[in-house]
Design an enzyme around this catalytic site. Structure first.
Site, short mmCIF file in Angstrom:
data_model
loop_
_atom_site.label_atom_id
_atom_site.label_comp_id
_atom_site.label_asym_id
_atom_site.label_seq_id
_atom_site.Cartn_x
_atom_site.Cartn_y
_atom_site.Cartn_z
N GLY A 12 0.79 -1.23 0.00
CA GLY A 12 0.00 0.00 0.00
C GLY A 12 0.82 1.27 0.00
O GLY A 12 0.36 2.32 0.45
N ASN A 14 1.59 3.16 -2.50
CA ASN A 14 0.89 4.17 -3.32
C ASN A 14 -0.33 4.70 -2.59
O ASN A 14 -0.65 5.90 -2.69
CB ASN A 14 0.47 3.57 -4.67
CG ASN A 14 1.59 3.65 -5.70
OD1 ASN A 14 1.90 4.71 -6.20
ND2 ASN A 14 2.21 2.52 -5.98
N ASN A 106 -5.89 3.43 -12.27
CA ASN A 106 -4.90 2.43 -11.90
C ASN A 106 -3.51 2.99 -12.18
O ASN A 106 -3.33 3.83 -13.06
CB ASN A 106 -5.10 1.14 -12.70
CG ASN A 106 -4.10 0.05 -12.32
OD1 ASN A 106 -3.88 -0.20 -11.15
ND2 ASN A 106 -3.46 -0.54 -13.32
N HIS A 108 0.32 1.61 -13.19
CA HIS A 108 1.00 0.43 -13.73
C HIS A 108 2.49 0.77 -13.86
O HIS A 108 2.84 1.82 -14.39
CB HIS A 108 0.40 0.06 -15.09
CG HIS A 108 1.01 -1.14 -15.72
ND1 HIS A 108 0.74 -2.43 -15.31
CD2 HIS A 108 1.92 -1.25 -16.73
CE1 HIS A 108 1.44 -3.28 -16.04
NE2 HIS A 108 2.16 -2.59 -16.91
N ASP A 144 -4.78 -3.05 -18.57
CA ASP A 144 -3.74 -2.01 -18.69
C ASP A 144 -3.84 -1.27 -20.02
O ASP A 144 -2.84 -1.01 -20.68
CB ASP A 144 -2.35 -2.67 -18.57
CG ASP A 144 -2.17 -3.37 -17.22
OD1 ASP A 144 -1.45 -4.38 -17.16
OD2 ASP A 144 -2.78 -2.91 -16.23
C1 GRF Z 1 3.69 -0.96 -7.61
O1 GRF Z 1 4.79 -1.04 -8.49
C2 GRF Z 1 2.44 -0.75 -8.42
O2 GRF Z 1 2.66 -0.01 -9.61
C3 GRF Z 1 2.05 -2.16 -8.74
O3 GRF Z 1 2.26 -2.83 -7.50
C4 GRF Z 1 3.44 -2.30 -6.90
C5 GRF Z 1 3.27 -2.19 -5.40
O4 GRF Z 1 2.44 -1.11 -5.14
N1 GRF Z 1 0.70 -2.26 -9.21
P1 GRF Z 1 2.10 -0.65 -3.61
O5 GRF Z 1 3.44 -0.49 -2.89
O6 GRF Z 1 1.30 -1.76 -2.99
O7 GRF Z 1 1.36 0.64 -3.74
#
Ligand code: GRF
Length: 195
Positions: A12, A14, A106, A108, A144
């Site tokens: 999590g 992001n 999303n 990516h 995507d």
């Molecule tokens: C990130 O690289 C995201 O782009 C991909 O999963 C990875 C982990 O994301 N979808 P997070 O640390 O859980 O936000």
């Protein structure tokens, strides 16, 4: 003030970046964090930020309809207006996407349309790409593939491994996604390119 739900599956990071970006003068605020994995570290990180968080376990494709019905119910209960997939590791059905298209984002970890799907960093290295990065896009039924709302680019360096590249890309994800969400929540869909 747009109500934003964030869907995660793991760390999590992001989700944390998005939530922190909405802390002050911002057209949106986080109202819910949902994880497809009961053990996701992101659940406690969301709660620590004061965001209601719960897991809706994804037990495999056989129960996808049940899983998505639970997602939908939680999103409606939270009166979510924008849904951000952030490290969410499941493909949503065309029916679910149709209900949220235009309000479903999303991130990516590649420069779409290059390297849709998984293992993007290893594939960028194997392809001999000179640069990589990340893309924020609207989610459509095709994987995507939706309208691009933002991209952040960075050079692939000599000696880069999938791990070192993933680390650098994740760092720019945490800049791009909040910047795109701020504009998107204000009704601006003009694609953002960083740097
Ligand atoms: C990130 O690289 C995201 O782009 C991909 O999963 C990875 C982990 O994301 N979808 P997070 O640390 O859980 O936000």
């Amino acid at each position: 003030m747009k109500r934003v739900a964030i869907l995660i599956s793991g760390s999590g990071s992001n989700m944390v970046a998005l939530a922190r970006s909405m802390a002050r003068d911002h057209p949106a605020r986080p109202v819910l964090a949902l994880s497809s994995d009961v053990g996701a570290a992101g659940l406690d990180r969301a709660r620590a930020l004061g965001i209601p968080a719960r897991a809706i376990e994804h037990r495999g494709r056989a129960e996808r309809a049940e899983f998505e019905a639970a997602l939908q119910s939680a999103l409606v209960d939270a009166a979510a207006e924008i849904v951000c997939l952030a490290g969410f590791m499941h493909v949503l059905s065309a029916d679910f996407v149709a209900r949220w298209q235009g309000r479903l984002l999303n991130i990516h970890p590649s420069l779409l349309p290059l390297h849709r799907g998984l293992h993007t960093h290893a594939r960028a290295l194997a392809a001999g790409d000179a640069e990589s990065g990340c893309t924020v896009h609207e989610v459509t039924a095709a994987l995507d593939d939706g309208p691009i709302l933002g991209q952040a680019r960075l050079p692939i360096l000599p000696g880069d491994t999938a791990e070192s590249l993933a680390t650098r890309v994740l760092g720019v994800e945490h800049v791009l996604y909040p910047a795109v969400l701020r504009r998107f929540a204000a009704g601006d869909r003009t694609p953002l390119h960083l740097p």
